[in-house]
Design a protein around this motif. Sequence first.
Motif, PDB file in Angstrom:
ATOM      1  N   ALA A  92       0.746  -1.350  -0.054  1.00  0.00           N
ATOM      2  CA  ALA A  92       0.069  -0.101   0.025  1.00  0.00           C
ATOM      3  C   ALA A  92       0.960   1.134  -0.027  1.00  0.00           C
ATOM      4  CB  ALA A  92      -0.951   0.087   1.198  1.00  0.00           C
ATOM      5  N   LEU A  95       2.070   1.699  -3.260  1.00  0.00           N
ATOM      6  CA  LEU A  95       1.044   2.175  -4.332  1.00  0.00           C
ATOM      7  C   LEU A  95       0.999   3.535  -4.289  1.00  0.00           C
ATOM      8  CD1 LEU A  95      -1.612   1.171  -6.126  1.00  0.00           C
ATOM      9  CD2 LEU A  95      -2.522   1.827  -3.835  1.00  0.00           C
ATOM     10  N   ASP A 144     -11.849  -4.358  -9.362  1.00  0.00           N
ATOM     11  CA  ASP A 144     -11.248  -3.572  -8.475  1.00  0.00           C
ATOM     12  C   ASP A 144     -12.005  -3.871  -7.015  1.00  0.00           C
ATOM     13  OD1 ASP A 144      -9.183  -2.379  -7.076  1.00  0.00           O
ATOM     14  OD2 ASP A 144      -9.931  -0.427  -7.455  1.00  0.00           O
ATOM     15  N   GLN A 146     -11.048  -4.715  -4.087  1.00  0.00           N
ATOM     16  CA  GLN A 146     -10.214  -4.556  -3.002  1.00  0.00           C
ATOM     17  C   GLN A 146     -10.017  -3.028  -2.828  1.00  0.00           C
ATOM     18  OE1 GLN A 146      -7.503  -7.435  -2.407  1.00  0.00           O
ATOM     19  NE2 GLN A 146      -8.893  -9.078  -1.781  1.00  0.00           N
ATOM     20  N   LEU A 147     -10.554  -2.144  -3.750  1.00  0.00           N
ATOM     21  CA  LEU A 147     -10.097  -0.931  -3.848  1.00  0.00           C
ATOM     22  C   LEU A 147      -8.683  -0.683  -3.998  1.00  0.00           C
ATOM     23  CD1 LEU A 147     -12.486   1.118  -1.518  1.00  0.00           C
ATOM     24  CD2 LEU A 147     -12.722   0.591  -3.722  1.00  0.00           C
ATOM     25  N   TYR A 148      -8.107  -1.032  -5.060  1.00  0.00           N
ATOM     26  CA  TYR A 148      -6.509  -1.004  -5.484  1.00  0.00           C
ATOM     27  C   TYR A 148      -6.378   0.154  -6.093  1.00  0.00           C
ATOM     28  CZ  TYR A 148      -1.850  -2.506  -5.586  1.00  0.00           C
ATOM     29  OH  TYR A 148      -0.295  -2.437  -5.398  1.00  0.00           O
ATOM     30  N   PRO A 151      -7.659   4.077  -4.570  1.00  0.00           N
ATOM     31  CA  PRO A 151      -6.601   4.832  -3.604  1.00  0.00           C
ATOM     32  C   PRO A 151      -5.584   5.632  -4.883  1.00  0.00           C
ATOM     33  CG  PRO A 151      -7.243   2.766  -2.620  1.00  0.00           C
ATOM     34  CD  PRO A 151      -7.726   2.947  -4.078  1.00  0.00           C
ATOM     35  N   ALA A 180      -3.253   8.131  -0.610  1.00  0.00           N
ATOM     36  CA  ALA A 180      -3.598   7.070  -1.212  1.00  0.00           C
ATOM     37  C   ALA A 180      -3.254   5.824  -0.385  1.00  0.00           C
ATOM     38  CB  ALA A 180      -2.555   6.824  -2.587  1.00  0.00           C
ATOM     39  N   ARG A 184      -6.159   3.162   0.907  1.00  0.00           N
ATOM     40  CA  ARG A 184      -5.788   1.661   0.705  1.00  0.00           C
ATOM     41  C   ARG A 184      -5.913   0.792   2.014  1.00  0.00           C
ATOM     42  NH1 ARG A 184      -6.607  -3.076  -1.434  1.00  0.00           N
ATOM     43  NH2 ARG A 184      -4.994  -4.534  -1.526  1.00  0.00           N
ATOM     44  N   ALA A 187      -9.295   0.538   3.410  1.00  0.00           N
ATOM     45  CA  ALA A 187     -10.154  -0.258   2.490  1.00  0.00           C
ATOM     46  C   ALA A 187      -9.892  -1.830   2.763  1.00  0.00           C
ATOM     47  CB  ALA A 187     -10.086   0.046   1.197  1.00  0.00           C
ATOM     48  N   MET A 188      -8.912  -2.138   3.119  1.00  0.00           N
ATOM     49  CA  MET A 188      -8.476  -3.483   3.602  1.00  0.00           C
ATOM     50  C   MET A 188      -8.993  -3.676   5.016  1.00  0.00           C
ATOM     51  SD  MET A 188      -4.570  -4.095   2.328  1.00  0.00           S
ATOM     52  CE  MET A 188      -3.804  -3.048   3.265  1.00  0.00           C
TER      53      MET A 188
END
Length: 202
Positions: A92, A95, A144, A146-148, A151, A180, A184, A187-188
């Motif tokens: 994350a 990312l 998407d 898992q909202l990758y 973010p 971001a 992330r 979201a996880m």
Amino acid sequence: MLYLLDLAGVFVFALSGALMGVRKRLDVVGMGVLAGMTSLGGGLVRDLILNVRPAAFQSTGYVLVPLAATVIVFFFHPHVARVMPAILVLDAAGLGLFCAVGTQKAMEYGLSPLHAVLCGVLTAVGGGMIRDVLAGEIPTLLYDRQLYAVPALVGSALMAGLHLYGVTGWQATLAAALLAFGLRITAMRRKWRAPLARGLTE
């Protein structure tokens, strides 16, 4: 410092690529290819779009780090798999850093804010897309759940906005990367998912 952080992101992404190679029962060459494409693919495509020499070809670190990640996974993949929760946190962070740096570079080369945001997202998720295609998987970007990508999109948008208002340098990069990263991680932990089309269920 930014270079070292970039290499750290490359290392984490390379670990995930090499682990994909293990799951697909690829040999060490296949693992190395997936590690390299996962960690460097997004930046390579971005730089080709910008018509500049890819950053991966300007320092030996960008070659040695994916190789090192491949060697580690080759010998210790059960142990690496066990610490995946920690790796996902680092992922994350990578990312966030990649989307911020990608957007900043695109803005510096004269792209519009919208196109710069797209380049930032591509930098962050492009390597994963290439990895999935090479491994015979449907790219996770296309579902998407898992909202990758989201973010990365939000972080890139903040980076572009700050650049428009004259806020540049490490402060802008840090702010966009942290946004971001935080989105992330949240979201996880909260298991946020991108919505499906109306009428569809999980």
